[in-house]
Design a protein around this motif. Sequence first.
Motif, PDB file in Angstrom:
ATOM      1  N   LEU B 191       0.828  -1.204   0.000  1.00 56.99           N
ATOM      2  CA  LEU B 191       0.000   0.000   0.000  1.00 56.99           C
ATOM      3  C   LEU B 191       0.863   1.254   0.000  1.00 56.99           C
ATOM      4  CD1 LEU B 191      -2.535  -1.067   2.796  1.00 56.99           C
ATOM      5  CD2 LEU B 191      -3.007  -0.954   0.327  1.00 56.99           C
ATOM      6  N   PRO B 192       0.298   2.415  -0.441  1.00 56.31           N
ATOM      7  CA  PRO B 192       1.012   3.689  -0.308  1.00 56.31           C
ATOM      8  C   PRO B 192       1.243   3.981   1.185  1.00 56.31           C
ATOM      9  CG  PRO B 192      -0.950   3.922  -1.690  1.00 56.31           C
ATOM     10  CD  PRO B 192      -0.997   2.563  -1.082  1.00 56.31           C
ATOM     11  N   PRO B 193       2.295   4.742   1.525  1.00 55.34           N
ATOM     12  CA  PRO B 193       2.657   4.955   2.942  1.00 55.34           C
ATOM     13  C   PRO B 193       1.488   5.406   3.818  1.00 55.34           C
ATOM     14  CG  PRO B 193       4.326   5.880   1.504  1.00 55.34           C
ATOM     15  CD  PRO B 193       3.228   5.393   0.614  1.00 55.34           C
ATOM     16  N   ILE B 194       0.674   6.341   3.321  1.00 60.46           N
ATOM     17  CA  ILE B 194      -0.417   6.871   4.144  1.00 60.46           C
ATOM     18  C   ILE B 194      -1.393   5.759   4.530  1.00 60.46           C
ATOM     19  CG2 ILE B 194      -1.635   7.670   2.029  1.00 60.46           C
ATOM     20  CD1 ILE B 194      -1.919   9.386   5.432  1.00 60.46           C
ATOM     21  N   TRP B 195      -1.705   4.885   3.566  1.00 59.41           N
ATOM     22  CA  TRP B 195      -2.640   3.777   3.837  1.00 59.41           C
ATOM     23  C   TRP B 195      -2.013   2.697   4.706  1.00 59.41           C
ATOM     24  CZ3 TRP B 195      -7.492   4.567   3.686  1.00 59.41           C
ATOM     25  CH2 TRP B 195      -8.026   5.516   2.836  1.00 59.41           C
ATOM     26  N   GLN B 196      -0.701   2.598   4.616  1.00 58.99           N
ATOM     27  CA  GLN B 196      -0.013   1.657   5.513  1.00 58.99           C
ATOM     28  C   GLN B 196      -0.226   2.076   6.967  1.00 58.99           C
ATOM     29  OE1 GLN B 196       4.042   0.483   4.876  1.00 58.99           O
ATOM     30  NE2 GLN B 196       3.842   0.550   2.647  1.00 58.99           N
TER      31      GLN B 196
END
Lengths: 308, 253
Positions: B191-196
């Motif tokens: 996932l993209p960092p924010i969603w991680q």
Amino acid sequence: MASIISINNLSKTYASGPPALRDVSLEIEEGEILALLGPNGAGKTTLISAICGLVRPSSGTVTVGGHDIASDFRAARSLIGLVPQEITIEPFERVINTTRFSRGLFGKPRDEAHIEKVLRSLSLWDKRNARNLELSGGMKRRVLIAKALSHEPRILFLDEPTAGVDVSLRREMWDLVRQLRDEGVTVILTTHYIQEAEEMADRIGVINRGQLLLVEDKATLIKRMGRKQLTLHLQAPIARMPETLAGYGLRLSDGGATILYEYDTQSARTGITRLLADLSEVGIFVRDLDSTQDSLEQIFLSLVEDGA
Amino acid sequence: MNWQSIRAIFVFEMARTFRTLTQSVLSPVLSTVLYFIVFGAAIGSRIQSVDGIGYGAFIVPGLIMLTLLQQSVANASFGIYFPKFIGTIYEILSAPISFVEVVIGYVGAAATKATAIALIILATSGLFVEIHIAHPVWMVAFLLLTAVSFSLLGFIIGIWAKSFEQLQLIPMLLITPLVFLGGAFYSASMLPPIWQTVTRFNPVLYLISGFRWSFYEVADVPVGVSLMAVCGFLAVCIGVIWLIFKTGWRIKQ
């Protein structure tokens, strides 16, 4: 006889509504059949539910076989079998399995001989492998009784056992209850059928608006509370009652052919001798006479109406 | 402890499963096979591997967790809700049995059923992909802890629910989305960092991650954290049930 259930100052008020039980105290004797009579909403089911652990009492104590229902609930509840008012039964399970389940739930080891005995006594043995939903209403009620008896209780609560059942099944249930009493089981049944209480009970408790109005031996109750009516069949009809007899509270019926006189069986003088003499004096002659006693129904209605 | 009564509840609940074998066992197995066809064959053929594991094999722990959670909640919630609904709860309440024993009976049966189905799915998965279990003991431990925890949650839902609609509400609106967003079919690192970061707030991520670690030794979060998460959830559920029985909430008036 020793008490098997002691109820002391038991009260219950639900979150909404007036008190369902008000300061009820009652001793239930071992081996008796006690009928709790009362109109709908009187508090009969709440009283049973409180003893059996279905509702929490607001105050008061109950002991069953000497065991407190709160602090020693296991010992207390293991003595009790409960047959609820509503037909509540697992629809998809088989009769024999649902009965076995009840026995196990009450901590008793498997005993196929006892399960068979219970099912046979309730004419359910032939239906043991039927699913509950395939049974008639009367049979479902019998399954509920089988479940309650499966763990060999010393006390059986029957909440409106014959509500909505036909006459023959009602008779069968009465016979069963008597048989259980003969085996030493204490039976407490609630009913609003006066005939049921009159037919079955050793003692009768009348409950209304959460209050236990009285508990009395059935025969004593009828005798104590009962009024008798004397019916005098006259040789010749009369048009109206002579004024000299006004003090007796007599009523004329059958177009003046009979006179009705109500009297209290418990009073020292019933007034019958004097009445007959006074009638003879005013020229009214009696051809025949008979007397009838109040039924429990009349007693019950007068109690409930007085308490209302 | 009244083992006789616990056994009676357990056996009665298990009998329900055998009465409804098609919907209890066949239905979840069939769903899993469909997931394999869709995610494993159709989509998985376009993904070479995740964290060095073939995609088909990678999703096996997630699929098992999805079924385990759904089955635990559904079995336990229905088990206690149905007697409430039809009125036979009177018998449980009037029996010489403590609330702890009632919970052990119902939750034990629900967790057993869910675990059995999870194991059937594991065996079924073996027909589609090659499965390697690196830490079988931990696999079983995660399986059991999760089954018991979510059966307890199901029990709470069953007590709380006043209708069949409410009974379905939490599993549908909460459990399934949390599993799908908890890395059942992907690794959080994809996932993209924010969603991680957002995913870290999803408790199911920790369950799936720990469970997947017991298979392939790859995890989104350290296995110790996963273990703490599932134990924490178990403790919260036990606490809530203790409160329910102490107050008689929605059971006794």
